[in-house]
Design an enzyme around this catalytic site. Structure first.
Site, short mmCIF file in Angstrom:
data_model
loop_
_atom_site.label_atom_id
_atom_site.label_comp_id
_atom_site.label_asym_id
_atom_site.label_seq_id
_atom_site.Cartn_x
_atom_site.Cartn_y
_atom_site.Cartn_z
N PHE A 17 -0.47 13.13 0.47
CA PHE A 17 -1.36 12.81 -0.66
C PHE A 17 -2.60 12.35 -0.08
O PHE A 17 -2.77 11.54 0.94
CB PHE A 17 -0.63 11.98 -1.62
CG PHE A 17 0.43 12.25 -2.44
CD1 PHE A 17 -0.03 13.14 -3.47
CD2 PHE A 17 1.41 12.21 -2.18
CE1 PHE A 17 1.21 13.65 -4.45
CE2 PHE A 17 2.70 12.50 -2.70
CZ PHE A 17 2.61 13.24 -4.00
N HIS B 118 -6.90 12.49 6.32
CA HIS B 118 -5.59 13.12 6.98
C HIS B 118 -6.18 14.25 7.93
O HIS B 118 -7.26 14.84 7.96
CB HIS B 118 -4.74 13.88 6.27
CG HIS B 118 -4.01 12.84 5.09
ND1 HIS B 118 -3.13 12.06 5.65
CD2 HIS B 118 -4.25 12.86 3.72
CE1 HIS B 118 -2.79 11.26 4.59
NE2 HIS B 118 -3.30 11.69 3.28
N HIS C 290 -6.60 2.40 -8.60
CA HIS C 290 -6.65 3.90 -8.92
C HIS C 290 -5.84 4.18 -10.40
O HIS C 290 -4.67 4.99 -10.44
CB HIS C 290 -6.02 4.91 -8.03
CG HIS C 290 -4.78 4.25 -7.03
ND1 HIS C 290 -3.70 4.15 -7.96
CD2 HIS C 290 -4.74 4.17 -5.90
CE1 HIS C 290 -2.80 3.90 -6.88
NE2 HIS C 290 -3.48 3.88 -5.65
N ASP D 123 -10.80 5.14 -2.71
CA ASP D 123 -9.31 5.22 -2.10
C ASP D 123 -9.48 6.32 -1.01
O ASP D 123 -8.52 7.37 -0.97
CB ASP D 123 -8.38 5.86 -3.42
CG ASP D 123 -6.70 5.80 -2.91
OD1 ASP D 123 -6.37 5.10 -1.83
OD2 ASP D 123 -6.07 6.41 -3.55
N ASP E 100 0.92 -1.32 -0.18
CA ASP E 100 0.02 0.15 0.00
C ASP E 100 0.86 1.20 -0.02
O ASP E 100 1.67 1.42 0.79
CB ASP E 100 -0.83 -0.02 1.34
CG ASP E 100 -1.81 1.16 1.39
OD1 ASP E 100 -2.17 1.57 0.28
OD2 ASP E 100 -1.92 1.67 2.30
#
Length: 444
Positions: A328, A314, A237, A310, A157
């Protein structure tokens, strides 16, 4: 306990149904799927009758790629908060990525994650195991043990395994164990300091760009290795036209290759990036318009099998560090369905049947899960959507800890009204009254 869903438009691609049909759920199982089911069959004290007139009734939506961050990064998200976001977003099953601290790289840690999920939610939380120890790209983990513990796939990942020899060994072992490999295709050496798509827009903003080749070289390599090892390869993705073309070629060759795309990559392009709002910072980055159009076409034609959020929450302070320094990722679980409805279905780029196929039926097949099907006798995982209801995206309303969305303030159509897992209503939004039900805990 019974649930009777009356007068809804049942969209069940697995059984070739797209019609007004009633559904009766009895003790977690679909009992009847037929017209004019008698309401007396659900007249008990604990029973529920839902009038689904004008609503889409779908097999529960499945998200193949979410980040719940626990353990190690609970300030970003937890299994509880992520599951609440999934329920609010209409997802009955989610596949959680292994980049935690410590990483999901052993049978023991997979079991711990599953037990934790069982304590806090009825959502089907299915861990994906790390391909290498500590997600560091060196030592391959015990795929058989993790699969036995409940892992539905393995993934490095957030990284590609840069050593092709180790990547081949991993695909070979995955083929022997019969577990899918989720490939995050990103050449870290080529990516260097890139923060957005390489092109004129990046030059205008004075930002380092991420070449198409960052993704495409790894897509090509992993497809070739899958051909050599006969592994089940799922490419995460996709973002470029050439990557879509390579997936098509792999399928034409009869390889066991599937792929996904995110809602955000079906909507946004590099032109939406202003270089200041880090909520537009994504890996892979938002590409050119022609790439986005190729992704939409590939999804419509079935070259791309699935839509996955996805979901990458954060903490607000991290996204406030500025575009270059910020991490990201976007918080997407609670908006994916409405964004797909608004930008694809209602614009005629995807039919409702195709949407359900790409967000429920095919994701279930990719991980070998007996879901995405509302035939009598199947587990009652159901998502009910009002296709005409509109609302404005407000991250303050998110159940997720992550408020990092580029779609703040966007008006969308298609609202999730009910999320039903194993025959239990865990989310409802009736007359503007939202209720999310955790495991044995009622919260408004």
């Amino acid at each position: 306990m019974k649930i009777l869903i009356k007068n809804g438009r049942l969209i069940d691609p697995a059984n070739k149904i797209d019609d007004q049909i009633d559904i009766l759920v009895d003790n977690g199982i679909v009992s009847q799927v037929t017209n004019n089911i008698d309401e007396a069959l659900a007249s008990g004290e604990d029973d529920t009758i839902i009038d689904a007139s004008g609503l889409y009734v779908c097999p529960g939506f499945i998200d193949l790629r979410v980040h719940f961050r626990e353990p190690g990064y609970e300030h970003k998200e937890t299994i509880r908060s992520g599951s609440r976001a999934a329920a609010r977003g209409g997802f009955t099953t989610v596949c959680t990525m292994p980049k935690t601290k410590p990483a999901m790289d052993s049978e023991e840690r997979i079991r711990e994650a599953i037990e934790k999920a069982k304590e806090v939610t009825d959502i089907n939380v299915l861990p994906v195991g790390a391909i290498t120890a500590s997600d560091e790209g060196q030592y391959i983990t015990d795929f058989a043990g993790m699969k036995e513990a409940g892992a539905v796939a393995v993934c490095e990942d957030g990284n590609s395994i840069m050593d092709a020899r180790i990547a081949r060994q991993a695909l070979k072992q995955a083929a022997e164990v019969d577990i899918p490999v989720f490939a995050h295709c990103e050449d870290r050496n080529l990516m260097a300091r890139g923060v957005m798509n390489a092109g004129e827009r990046a030059k205008q903003l004075g930002l380092y760009g991420i070449l198409d080749a960052v993704e495409e070289t790894m897509v090509a390599r992993d497809i070739l290795l899958a051909k050599d090892t006969k592994a089940k390869l799922h490419i995460c993705h996709l973002s470029t036209k050439t990557a879509v073309d390579m997936v098509k070629q792999a399928k034409d060759l009869g390889l066991n290759v599937t792929a996904e795309v995110t809602p955000q990559h079906l909507i946004l392009t590099e032109d939406d990036v202003d270089g200041s709002d880090a909520n537009y910072k994504s890996a892979p980055p938002f590409r050119k318009k022609e790439d986005r159009d190729a992704l939409i076409k590939g999804l419509r034609l079935g070259i791309i099998d699935a839509i996955a959020s996805d979901h990458s929450p954060h903490h607000y302070s991290e996204k406030a560090e500025g575009f270059v320094e910020a991490p990201f990722g976007l918080s997407m679980l609670e908006t994916s369905i409405s964004l797909v409805m608004t930008e694809l279905v209602q614009k005629g780029l995807l039919t409702p049947v195709q949407m359900v196929d790409r967000m429920s039926v095919r994701p279930a097949k990719i991980i070998g899960l007996d879901r995405g099907n509302l035939k009598a006798g199947k587990v009652a995982d159901i998502t009910i959507i009002d296709p005409k209801a509109s609302y404005v995206i407000d991250s303050n309303m998110f159940a997720s800890k992550g408020k990092n969305t580029p779609f703040e303030g966007k008006k969308v159509n298609g609202k999730v009204l009910y999320t039903i897992v194993n025959g239990r209503i865990i989310y409802s939004n009736k007359d503007g009254n939202e209720i999310i039900i955790d495991k044995d805990i009622l919260r408004d």
